[in-house]
Design a protein around this motif. Structure first.
Motif, short mmCIF file in Angstrom:
data_model
loop_
_atom_site.label_atom_id
_atom_site.label_comp_id
_atom_site.label_asym_id
_atom_site.label_seq_id
_atom_site.Cartn_x
_atom_site.Cartn_y
_atom_site.Cartn_z
N SER A 161 0.62 -1.22 -0.20
CA SER A 161 -0.03 -0.08 0.04
C SER A 161 0.79 1.41 -0.11
O SER A 161 0.46 2.28 -0.68
CB SER A 161 -1.07 0.01 1.12
N TYR B 216 -4.52 6.68 -4.76
CA TYR B 216 -4.90 6.76 -3.22
C TYR B 216 -6.00 5.59 -2.81
O TYR B 216 -6.09 5.11 -1.88
CB TYR B 216 -5.13 8.04 -2.93
N ALA C 25 -7.16 11.20 4.20
CA ALA C 25 -7.39 12.59 4.03
C ALA C 25 -7.03 13.11 2.40
O ALA C 25 -7.71 13.83 1.91
CB ALA C 25 -6.47 13.37 4.98
N LYS C 26 -5.80 12.49 1.94
CA LYS C 26 -5.51 12.69 0.61
C LYS C 26 -6.62 12.42 -0.48
O LYS C 26 -6.97 13.23 -1.11
CB LYS C 26 -4.05 11.89 0.28
N LEU D 129 -3.44 20.09 -0.95
CA LEU D 129 -3.44 18.51 -0.65
C LEU D 129 -2.25 18.18 0.15
O LEU D 129 -1.79 17.59 1.01
CB LEU D 129 -3.24 17.82 -2.13
N ASN E 238 -5.42 3.58 7.18
CA ASN E 238 -4.54 4.80 7.25
C ASN E 238 -5.20 6.17 6.82
O ASN E 238 -5.66 6.44 5.84
CB ASN E 238 -3.59 4.63 5.82
N ALA E 239 -5.05 6.91 7.87
CA ALA E 239 -5.80 8.42 8.01
C ALA E 239 -4.98 9.41 6.95
O ALA E 239 -5.80 10.19 6.34
CB ALA E 239 -5.79 8.83 9.48
N THR E 240 -4.00 9.17 6.69
CA THR E 240 -2.99 9.98 5.85
C THR E 240 -3.70 10.09 4.37
O THR E 240 -4.20 10.79 3.78
CB THR E 240 -1.73 10.06 5.91
N THR E 241 -3.75 8.73 4.17
CA THR E 241 -4.10 8.17 2.59
C THR E 241 -5.52 8.67 2.34
O THR E 241 -5.98 9.25 1.57
CB THR E 241 -4.13 6.79 2.30
N ALA F 35 -1.00 9.59 11.46
CA ALA F 35 -0.69 8.33 10.49
C ALA F 35 0.71 7.67 10.87
O ALA F 35 0.79 6.44 10.87
CB ALA F 35 -0.91 8.72 9.19
N ALA G 197 -4.22 2.32 -2.29
CA ALA G 197 -3.67 2.26 -1.25
C ALA G 197 -4.43 2.18 -0.08
O ALA G 197 -4.33 1.29 1.05
CB ALA G 197 -2.67 3.67 -0.99
N HIS H 228 1.51 2.20 -3.47
CA HIS H 228 0.26 3.03 -4.11
C HIS H 228 0.16 4.32 -3.47
O HIS H 228 -0.17 5.19 -4.30
CB HIS H 228 -0.90 2.24 -3.98
N GLU H 229 0.39 4.76 -2.27
CA GLU H 229 0.45 5.75 -1.76
C GLU H 229 1.27 6.86 -2.43
O GLU H 229 1.03 8.03 -2.90
CB GLU H 229 0.23 6.05 -0.24
#
Lengths: 346, 177
Positions: free
Chosen positions: A129, B147, B162-163, A170, B157-160, A181, B150, A132-133
């Motif tokens: 993951s 995203y 949010a994005k 963003l 995953n809080a960051t992902t 996170a 992911a 991907h992120e």
């Protein structure tokens, strides 16, 4: 994709790689020491330790991986890239070295290469993951660049302006959202460390991993110096290269190339029309029988990662004219290239 | 890169295409009529008109371009793609057919192809602002996809999260605009 995140990722990876081996207590101790030094930011000592391990076992994957991390933290992106690159060649099935390569390319603004590395990581590990992120981050940056370029070409476009502002939000927002996170990521690492507790990798390193991962966001929130510094170090090379190429094009009287270094919204001196200015430059440069432009004592500063100010001493020598003086170029990064938006001579 | 925007862009392109023309009053009238019909959304009449022109001049660039726009409006993406692709082959130095191809590919979710077409448009015409903006839109969509993947793999995953939310807001904004 920022340094803080990578740091967590590196830590996660490091723990992951450690899981792979379980041999030789001595080497494990050395590696653990090196890892500890690395976490304590004692990079040159950590490097000595790692080099010691590598002198005995030059192909050791974990030691090389750690060496790549140390290089990264030391701001030696080129060496770090070489190290991770070699690891991807020796272990093409491991996604982490590709991911780290991508993080490094990203910090140098080489988004295409970062994208390729992440795609390779995803090909071998479709469920990774983090990759991907990171790929999402790369695309968002590429989007930002494209909007920026569109806006330079068409200043009045309100839609583009909105899009650019939103996509830039963003990044600032994701930077803000980071700390919880990362805390989470650190917990995962601790969990990862547990199964293999006793022999190779006892609990303490995992605790270290967690501690540094938690500490990092605070540093990031208050002083983003790490990101800025590494960006400056890496990009000033790009900027200087561009300035030298500009001087070279000028010296070789390649007018087309020379003019290509100026942004679409270059602030033409004296408020002249761009076309008139270009025509005047064309005439002047192509008529000269020889030109020698020298750049020396250049310094680069950045107001942000896409805007640089370069100050240098310029010497100009044509057949009948020899001058020199200080010059300042304001440059903007656009579409992967640095372009001149303003040129000031003193 | 959304439908409304797209329509504006097509209209703008069409106007540009018209500027290129000079010859034959009758032919120019026909093209103009077809264009008017397209703008009035009388698509089948517009198509008849354009086919009439093309029966005389099958390689005519403007008529083919207009036909591509009409087919796009009719939702016939496959045929529109064929026409714009052929135009890029005959006129590789023109950025507009590449741009329109990209819009069509994006409409089908083929972002890689859309990206390639836009890169070709930009290569042909580096200061073509629309293509840069559309490329930005494509990257935004690709970011959203990444995203999303992911997050599917790591739900917590809080960051992902949010994005993804922010980038979806951006995409929504584009659509409502």
């Amino acid at each position: 994709m920022n340094m803080n995140n990578c740091f967590c990722r590196y830590a996660a990876m490091f723990a992951g790689v450690l899981l792979l081996t379980a041999s030789m207590a001595v080497r494990a101790d050395d590696l653990q020491d090196a890892n500890k030094l690395f976490k304590q930011k004692q990079y040159s000592q950590a490097m000595d330790k790692v080099n010691g391990i590598l002198s005995g076992k030059p192909k050791d994957a974990q030691a090389r991986f750690l060496k790549g991390l140390i290089f990264t933290e030391q701001g030696r992106a080129v060496d770090a890239i070489k190290t991770f690159q070699a690891l991807t060649e020796d272990y093409p099935e491991l996604p982490e070295p590709y991911n780290n390569l991508a993080v490094l390319y990203d910090s140098q603004g080489q988004y295409d290469k970062a994208k390729l590395a992440l795609e390779t990581a995803i090909r071998t590990h479709p469920s990774y993951s983090t990759a991907h992120e990171n790929l999402g981050d790369i695309y968002a940056k590429m989007a930002s660049q494209a909007y920026d370029r569109a806006l330079q070409l068409d200043r009045s476009n309100a839609t583009t302006k909105t899009k650019l502002a939103m996509i830039q939000d963003l990044f600032s927002a994701s930077a803000r959202a980071k700390s919880p996170a990362s805390g989470k990521a650190a917990t995962d690492i601790a969990g990862m460390g547990k199964p293999q507790t006793a022999p190779a990798m006892p609990a303490p390193p995992a605790a270290n991993v967690r501690a540094s991962a938690v500490a990092a966001p605070a540093a990031k929130a208050n002083i983003p110096e790490k990101t800025v510094v590494s960006a400056a170090v890496d990009n000033s090379g790009e900027v200087l290269k561009t300035v030298n190429a500009w001087a070279a094009a000028w010296s070789s009287r390649d007018v087309k190339k020379y003019l290509s270094f100026y942004a679409a919204d270059f602030k033409v001196p004296g408020g002249e029309k761009r076309a008139d200015w270009e025509a005047a430059r064309q005439e002047r440069i192509s008529k000269a029988q020889s030109i020698q432009v020298g750049v020396s004592n250049a310094t680069v500063s950045f107001s942000d990662s896409n805007h640089a100010t370069v100050k240098f001493h310029q010497s100009y020598q044509a057949k009948h004219l020899k001058t020199s003086g200080n010059k300042t170029l304001l440059m903007v990064k656009s579409g992967g290239n640095w372009l001149i938006i303003e040129e000031r001579a003193k | 890169m959304n439908m409304f925007n797209r329509y504006c862009r097509h209209a703008a392109l069409f106007a540009a295409a018209l500027l290129l023309a000079v010859s034959h009053a009758v032919y120019a009238d026909d093209i103009q009529d077809a264009s008017k019909l397209l703008q009035q959304k009388q698509l089948s009449q517009a198509l008849d008109k354009v086919n009439g022109i093309l029966s005389d001049k099958p390689k005519d660039a403007r008529a083919r371009f207009l036909k591509g726009l009409i087919l796009t409006e009719q939702g016939n993406a496959a045929e529109a793609i064929k026409i714009f692709t052929a135009l890029t082959e005959d006129y590789p130095e023109q950025p507009e057919p590449y741009n329109n191809l990209a819009v069509l590919y994006a409409g089908q979710g083929e972002y890689d192809k859309a990206k390639l077409s836009l890169e070709m448009a930009i290569r042909a015409h580096p200061s073509y602002a629309t293509a840069h903006e559309n490329l930005g839109d494509i990257y935004t969509k690709m970011a959203s996809q990444a995203y999303d993947r992911a997050l599917q793999l790591d739900q917590g995953n809080a960051t992902t999260k949010a994005k993804l939310k922010m980038i979806q807001d951006l995409l929504n904004k584009l659509i409502t605009r």
